[in-house]
Motif scaffolding. Sequence first.
Motif: not given
Lengths: 308, 193
Positions: B7-13, B167-171, B175-179
């Motif tokens: 699931l994590l891999r799919e989210m990142i892809t 927050e934007l990347s999650k919503d 996926c929570p993007a690195p910042v």
Amino acid sequence: MAGADLLAGVIEWRGPFRYMMTFWDENISAPIGTIAKFLFSSLHWPEPPELAVDYATLALLLAGSFLRMRRLMHPVESLQQSKRSLKELRPAIREVDQSKIERAELPAGDKRASVATPDLVVVGPKPDKVVLGTRSAGAFEAIDRAFAPMNARSFAAILILSTLFWPLSALVLFFCLTRDLGGWIALKWGAPTQAISAVASRALWSRDPELMIFTRAQLLARWQRFMLALAPFLLFVLLFVANQALAPVPPIEVIIAIAAIPLAALGAFLWSIARRHPNDDVAEALERAERTLRKKPYTNRKEPGSVE
Amino acid sequence: MTADEALLREMITNFWKLIKDEQYQNEVQRPLFEGFQVTHPDLLKRRVPKVADLSRLGSAEYPIAVNGVFGEISYLSLLRTSRGSPFAFHRVGSGSGTDSRLDVYELLSLDLSVRTRFHLDLYYSARTRQAPKGFKLANEFLRSNPIFGTHNNVPDFPIGISHAVRELSKDVYGCPAPVNVLRQFEGLLSEGG
């Protein structure tokens, strides 16, 4: 007898240089070519071209040098000792404050700051290189274990890898040019390793300097043995190149093409590591911001600025 | 591979596809585009204009053409100063009157050398490859910090920008993007302020 043979060769070819030029043809290519012809004809296959035989010979010599390397390194007590010191270093590395590592990684972790060949850096004077070298020694141990029973199968694997040297070079060249392979390796492996080792080694050096000195000496010895094992192969390559430079057949273009791919692959690899990366721009932007803020603290001014 | 890892891999892809792939961005924001088409039937058929005078690109007369909100964020995240510094950005509002379709963004370069505003027109199916004069577009997104701003308003901009992007990347991107870079930037501001 071997000495007399060499001397006879020098006399026959009127000097060591001419003898060296013809050595490959006379003493290596011809006998191995005869064996190859015999083997191929007994299988009813067409005669292999001379260049293919030479290439296979070089691959065999390279695989042989790997065997030699194993024999030089394996029985020595130092390898066991090096494994022990690696074991002792590991918990110490884990003890290092993780927050410091994270800090070191940013932005240094983003930059491909200094990426060095792991075996080479052990000769460097800085203690952090020792940890870097020890980490790479860990990888070496893993490879070593994979080939631990040096039987026919593992030798065959090494021989196949050696034979694939040229196509592998072509692949490296392709991925360096299209996918920035060097940059990827530098970012994924080089920069984090460098960041961790820089922090960890400072702690280790103050904690156990004797162990650090010992490990450094072990790694240096390993590098020396590696070169010792590879030296004969390099000598044969020199003989091959010297011979091909004079021979009318195969043409020099063929040799250049064969040598050009690995050399271009090496060049492209180094270039893709060294070339400027977008992460460097970001790190520098933050450094400039830091300098600006040192002169004048930040106030949330809303007026639009001008483009530089 | 466990189900969580998959699931994590799919989210990142999916996250990277949503940042990079214009076609995919358009597919995801199709409902939004269909809404545009009701009110502005011809807008999405427009070709991205080639602006001759790049010094005026980004003004209300020559807004930057992008494909929807995803296009805005991708474009501005790739924008750099001439020295390669990225920009933190947020949306200050929409244009008024006849230009109500335009979004106005405030940008601050991470080296603090440039603070400016740009108008963006999101009613296109592709984003422009041109950059305003004195700016350039990066070829690739930064792995350690792919998104540098948000389409929401950040009242104390640039303070709070890293949180807003997270927050934007999650919503929006799922996926929570690195910042990492934005956090460090904010850290510098609060230390120096």
